[in-house]
Scaffold this motif. Structure first.
Motif, PDB file in Angstrom:
ATOM      1  N   GLY A  52       0.811  -1.204   0.000  1.00 47.47           N
ATOM      2  CA  GLY A  52       0.000   0.000   0.000  1.00 47.47           C
ATOM      3  C   GLY A  52       0.848   1.258   0.000  1.00 47.47           C
ATOM      4  N   CYS A  83      -8.477  -0.292   1.217  1.00 49.12           N
ATOM      5  CA  CYS A  83      -7.256  -0.232   0.410  1.00 49.12           C
ATOM      6  C   CYS A  83      -7.580  -0.439  -1.068  1.00 49.12           C
ATOM      7  N   SER A 120      -7.175   2.395  -3.983  1.00 44.00           N
ATOM      8  CA  SER A 120      -6.304   2.203  -5.148  1.00 44.00           C
ATOM      9  C   SER A 120      -7.031   2.587  -6.438  1.00 44.00           C
ATOM     10  N   ALA A 127      -7.559   5.899   2.426  1.00 43.16           N
ATOM     11  CA  ALA A 127      -6.198   5.576   2.847  1.00 43.16           C
ATOM     12  C   ALA A 127      -6.022   5.791   4.345  1.00 43.16           C
ATOM     13  N   SER A 139      -7.852   2.827   6.051  1.00 42.38           N
ATOM     14  CA  SER A 139      -7.091   1.593   5.897  1.00 42.38           C
ATOM     15  C   SER A 139      -5.808   1.622   6.719  1.00 42.38           C
ATOM     16  N   GLY A 140      -5.094   2.742   6.655  1.00 40.02           N
ATOM     17  CA  GLY A 140      -3.841   2.838   7.399  1.00 40.02           C
ATOM     18  C   GLY A 140      -4.038   2.748   8.895  1.00 40.02           C
ATOM     19  N   CYS A 179      -4.947  -0.817   9.872  1.00 41.99           N
ATOM     20  CA  CYS A 179      -3.778  -1.695   9.784  1.00 41.99           C
ATOM     21  C   CYS A 179      -2.849  -1.502  10.989  1.00 41.99           C
ATOM     22  N   CYS A 210      -0.755  -0.667  -5.064  1.00 41.85           N
ATOM     23  CA  CYS A 210      -1.482  -0.364  -3.832  1.00 41.85           C
ATOM     24  C   CYS A 210      -2.632  -1.356  -3.634  1.00 41.85           C
ATOM     25  N   GLY A 250      -2.119  -4.724  -1.936  1.00 41.50           N
ATOM     26  CA  GLY A 250      -2.201  -4.769  -0.477  1.00 41.50           C
ATOM     27  C   GLY A 250      -3.594  -5.147  -0.011  1.00 41.50           C
ATOM     28  N   GLY A 251      -4.607  -4.567  -0.658  1.00 38.86           N
ATOM     29  CA  GLY A 251      -5.977  -4.915  -0.323  1.00 38.86           C
ATOM     30  C   GLY A 251      -6.304  -6.359  -0.674  1.00 38.86           C
TER      31      GLY A 251
END
Length: 411
Positions: free
Chosen positions: A238, A299, A303, A329, A332-333, A336, A391, A394-395
């Motif tokens: 990501g 994610c 993207s 983002a 998601s960040g 995570c 990116c 990552g998802g």
């Protein structure tokens, strides 16, 4: 610093936004990040004034190499000596270094060597500061509050950006670079007494192994963990797909579309607003169900938005897409990182944070010149689409690996 205030063992059910201990840490973090913001404005301006554009670029990039090379070792240091002690020491060193350069510039005038030395010190200290900052929340609050703390941390960071950049500009405009560096040092200094007063949950010390052995154990721990191994890979992909387009790529896109600096500023403000909204959501809610799925789908959707950003012709549409990118983002960040902290053994969290941060702060910045070169060769559209695919992988990993897809945050 020699005596650590100890947080009583056991879960703390107090909401993070009502916990004075968390709020003291948050105040220290905001002050330190605001000082960073002033520092980067002052450093970039001073470098441009003191040398050629190529020399200024070199000064700005000097700190990246030690940060990338030493980051894993910084995670070992954070776990071995405790993240609170490491953050205090890091802020103290950064404060002393920036104030020393401010005094030197005030007495002797601008020069490239002091600026390069300061950038080198900051990059080296960042290698231990970043893992320690990531490991500290798990020592000051219960696991059930970590998602809310990530939201609060995101809000504090946005506040620091809003405060730090104008202060740096005002310092340079009215007092010169030396005054701006002094502002930076004083803001970082504010964090030190706040950090000293923060109570932490101490772990039994383990000095029976070498630092190298600690690093090997940490890497093996991540590799064998059913959630952390795919999570770290998802975070890395990501970041690798996100950093290039949203930094140098956006500048080139604005130039290509004729939006100008003001248009680029509006797009960046849209991104910041979206990221701030995601942080506010987590700070208020404290927890979102189906954390692994939320992170993966956010994610993937983010993207798609990254790829779409290169296709819109108008500033207004770009601002709307940037706001969506920031929201997705940021969500998601934050999810995570919250999963990373809740599923990690606190004794290994510094090393886990170092590995996950290595991609975003060590490897991802290296994609910026590659992105610029690729855009020069093929244009913004293809490069943004390729970055979006990276990116999105990552998802795909977050949703494709069962243990990560089913991962939850404590309630």
């Amino acid at each position: 610093m020699t005596t650590t205030p100890v947080l009583q063992a056991g879960p703390d059910d107090r909401p993070a936004h009502r916990d004075p201990n968390v709020l003291r840490w948050l105040g220290a973090y905001a002050a330190s990040m605001a000082g960073d913001g002033v520092y980067y404005i002052a450093l970039s301006w001073a470098a441009v004034q003191a040398g050629s554009p190529a020399q200024a670029g070199l000064v700005m990039s000097v700190g990246a190499l030690p940060r990338a090379v030493l980051m894993l070792g910084g995670g070992v240091i954070a776990d071995r000596f405790g993240p609170r002690r490491v953050v205090i020491g890091s802020d103290a060193v950064r404060c002393a270094a920036v104030l020393a350069v401010a005094a030197l510039l005030f007495l002797t005038g601008l020069g490239l060597w002091p600026l390069a030395a300061l950038a080198l010190v900051f990059g080296t200290v960042d290698a231990v500061f970043v893992p320690a900052v990531g490991a500290l929340p798990a020592r000051i609050t219960g696991k059930a509050q970590l998602a809310r703390v990530q939201g609060m941390r995101g809000l504090a960071y946005r506040f620091a950006v809003i405060v730090g950049a104008p202060l740096g500009g005002l310092g340079v405009a009215f007092g010169g670079v030396a005054v701006a560096f002094a502002f930076s040092g004083l803001l970082i200094a504010v964090s030190v007494p706040l950090l000293i007063s923060v109570r932490v949950r101490e772990l039994p010390p383990d000095s029976t192994t070498t630092a190298w052995r600690d690093l090997v154990v940490g890497l093996r721990y991540i590799r064998r963990h059913p959630v952390l191994a795919p999570l770290v890979l998802a975070i890395a992909l990501g970041d690798l797909g996100f950093v290039g387009p949203l930094n140098v790529g956006l500048t080139l896109l604005a130039h290509e579309r004729g939006w100008g600096a003001s248009g680029m500023g509006w797009v960046l403000s849209g991104f910041g607003t979206g990221a701030g909204a995601a942080a506010l959501l987590l700070a208020v809610r404290g927890r979102l169900p189906h954390a692994g799925r939320v992170a993966g789908w956010a994610c993937l959707a983010g993207s798609v938005a990254i790829g779409a950003l290169a296709l819109v012709p108008s500033v207004l549409a770009a601002v709307g897409i940037a706001l969506l990118i920031g929201l997705l983002a940021g969500l998601s960040g934050a999810m995570c990182i919250a999963l990373l902290q809740t599923h990690s053994d606190p004794a290994c969290l510094g090393r886990v944070t170092a590995v996950s941060s290595l991609a975003s702060l060590g490897l991802a910045p290296l994609t910026m010149p590659l992105s610029a070169a690729a855009i020069g060769a093929w244009g913004t559209g293809p490069v943004f689409v390729v970055s979006a695919v990276v990116c999105g992988l990552g998802g795909v990993i977050a949703l494709g690996v069962r243990d990560l897809r089913r991962a939850e945050l404590p309630g």
